[in-house]
Design an enzyme around this catalytic site. Structure first.
Site, PDB file in Angstrom:
ATOM      1  N   SER A  21       0.848  -1.192   0.000  1.00  0.00           N
ATOM      2  CA  SER A  21       0.000   0.000   0.000  1.00  0.00           C
ATOM      3  C   SER A  21       0.884   1.243   0.000  1.00  0.00           C
ATOM      4  O   SER A  21       2.059   1.171  -0.360  1.00  0.00           O
ATOM      5  CB  SER A  21      -0.933  -0.032   1.214  1.00  0.00           C
ATOM      6  OG  SER A  21      -1.939   0.957   1.100  1.00  0.00           O
ATOM      7  N   ASN A  22       0.346   2.379   0.384  1.00  0.00           N
ATOM      8  CA  ASN A  22       1.131   3.618   0.401  1.00  0.00           C
ATOM      9  C   ASN A  22       0.660   4.517   1.539  1.00  0.00           C
ATOM     10  O   ASN A  22      -0.247   4.154   2.283  1.00  0.00           O
ATOM     11  CB  ASN A  22       1.043   4.319  -0.955  1.00  0.00           C
ATOM     12  CG  ASN A  22      -0.389   4.673  -1.302  1.00  0.00           C
ATOM     13  OD1 ASN A  22      -1.023   5.489  -0.655  1.00  0.00           O
ATOM     14  ND2 ASN A  22      -0.920   4.009  -2.336  1.00  0.00           N
ATOM     15  N   ARG A  23       1.255   5.691   1.651  1.00  0.00           N
ATOM     16  CA  ARG A  23       1.046   6.538   2.830  1.00  0.00           C
ATOM     17  C   ARG A  23      -0.189   7.424   2.760  1.00  0.00           C
ATOM     18  O   ARG A  23      -0.401   8.253   3.646  1.00  0.00           O
ATOM     19  CB  ARG A  23       2.282   7.419   3.053  1.00  0.00           C
ATOM     20  CG  ARG A  23       3.478   6.645   3.576  1.00  0.00           C
ATOM     21  CD  ARG A  23       4.678   7.550   3.740  1.00  0.00           C
ATOM     22  NE  ARG A  23       4.378   8.716   4.555  1.00  0.00           N
ATOM     23  CZ  ARG A  23       5.120   9.813   4.590  1.00  0.00           C
ATOM     24  NH1 ARG A  23       6.198   9.893   3.833  1.00  0.00           N
ATOM     25  NH2 ARG A  23       4.791  10.824   5.364  1.00  0.00           N
ATOM     26  N   SER A  24      -1.002   7.293   1.746  1.00  0.00           N
ATOM     27  CA  SER A  24      -2.177   8.168   1.644  1.00  0.00           C
ATOM     28  C   SER A  24      -3.092   8.001   2.860  1.00  0.00           C
ATOM     29  O   SER A  24      -3.428   6.886   3.243  1.00  0.00           O
ATOM     30  CB  SER A  24      -2.958   7.829   0.371  1.00  0.00           C
ATOM     31  OG  SER A  24      -4.184   8.518   0.376  1.00  0.00           O
ATOM     32  N   ALA A  88      -4.666   7.588  -4.039  1.00  0.00           N
ATOM     33  CA  ALA A  88      -3.325   7.134  -4.386  1.00  0.00           C
ATOM     34  C   ALA A  88      -3.438   5.651  -4.741  1.00  0.00           C
ATOM     35  O   ALA A  88      -3.332   4.784  -3.874  1.00  0.00           O
ATOM     36  CB  ALA A  88      -2.375   7.352  -3.217  1.00  0.00           C
TER      37      ALA A  88
END
Ligand code: CTP
Length: 210
Positions: A21-24, A88
């Site tokens: 996943s990502n930091r959004s 994101a």
């Protein structure tokens, strides 16, 4: 207007307990959804997993993966006049998803990845009268990269976001963005709360209504 907003990250599963996943945080997209309702619009929010409360009056569609987000956007699109893609979306996912939790063993596993669908590219042929706005999360060459994506994805505008700054982009309550509308010079906005960015962006979207 009927506005479709996407927000948050997507999660691409590796096995039943792990994902990429990502930091959004979803804060920008949720601010847009909240401001949209306050401005009298009908808002559908397609959201990846975030720890935010859905703003009152917003129709929430929860998704996890990029594939689910694509399906939800495609399903909601016919009833929408504008799409704001603040999510994101993960660009890569594991090629195979293990059915059982993977054990650590002695050797480091190698993850084979494959591309997820690009949602904006997939729905480009269905643009018609709709206003399409993207976000460009960048750490370098911010305006050049945003301009490239604006053209490559056939958008009406893109919000260029330097996510390497501590006071802009992921997780924080403020943002400093540059709006690039197709055929116009970039317009740099001052550092503002995400709520203020949302208001100003929606005012721009309203001005584009055909
Ligand atoms: N986006 C999308 N589908 C994807 C990836 C991104 O629709 N699979 C959308 C995002 O929601 C955003 C815009 O495209 O509105 C730009 O996303 P960004 O992650 O900045 O760019 P990418 O297209 O992933 O390009 P790059 O990897 O070169 O940064």
């Amino acid at each position: 207007m009927r506005i479709l907003v996407t927000a948050g990250p997507t999660r691409e599963p590796i096995d039943p307990v792990r994902f990429l996943s990502n930091r959004s945080s979803g804060k920008m997209g949720y601010a847009i959804a909240r401001a949209g309702v306050a401005r009298g619009h009908h808002v559908v929010l397609v959201s990846g997993p975030v720890s935010l409360t859905c703003p009152e009056g917003v129709v929430l569609v929860r998704v996890e993966t990029a594939a689910e987000m694509l399906a939800a956007v495609q399903a909601q699109l016919p009833a929408c006049d504008a799409l704001i893609m603040a999510a994101a979306v993960a660009d890569w996912r594991p090629r195979t998803v293990a059915k059982q939790k993977q054990k650590k063993g002695d050797t480091a596993p190698v993850l084979e990845l494959e591309r997820t669908a690009d949602i904006l590219e997939a729905i480009r042929p269905r643009k018609d009268h709709r206003v399409y706005v993207g976000f460009a999360a960048e750490t370098e060459h911010v305006l050049d990269e945003a301009q490239r994506k604006l053209e490559a994805k056939g958008l009406d505008a893109i919000v260029a976001n330097d996510v390497s700054r501590a006071d802009a982009g992921f997780e924080v309550d403020t943002n400093q963005v540059t709006l690039i509308a197709a055929g116009h010079a970039p317009e740099s906005w001052p550092l503002m709360t995400k709520t203020a960015v949302a208001e100003r962006l929606l005012a721009w979207v309203e001005s584009q209504r055909r």
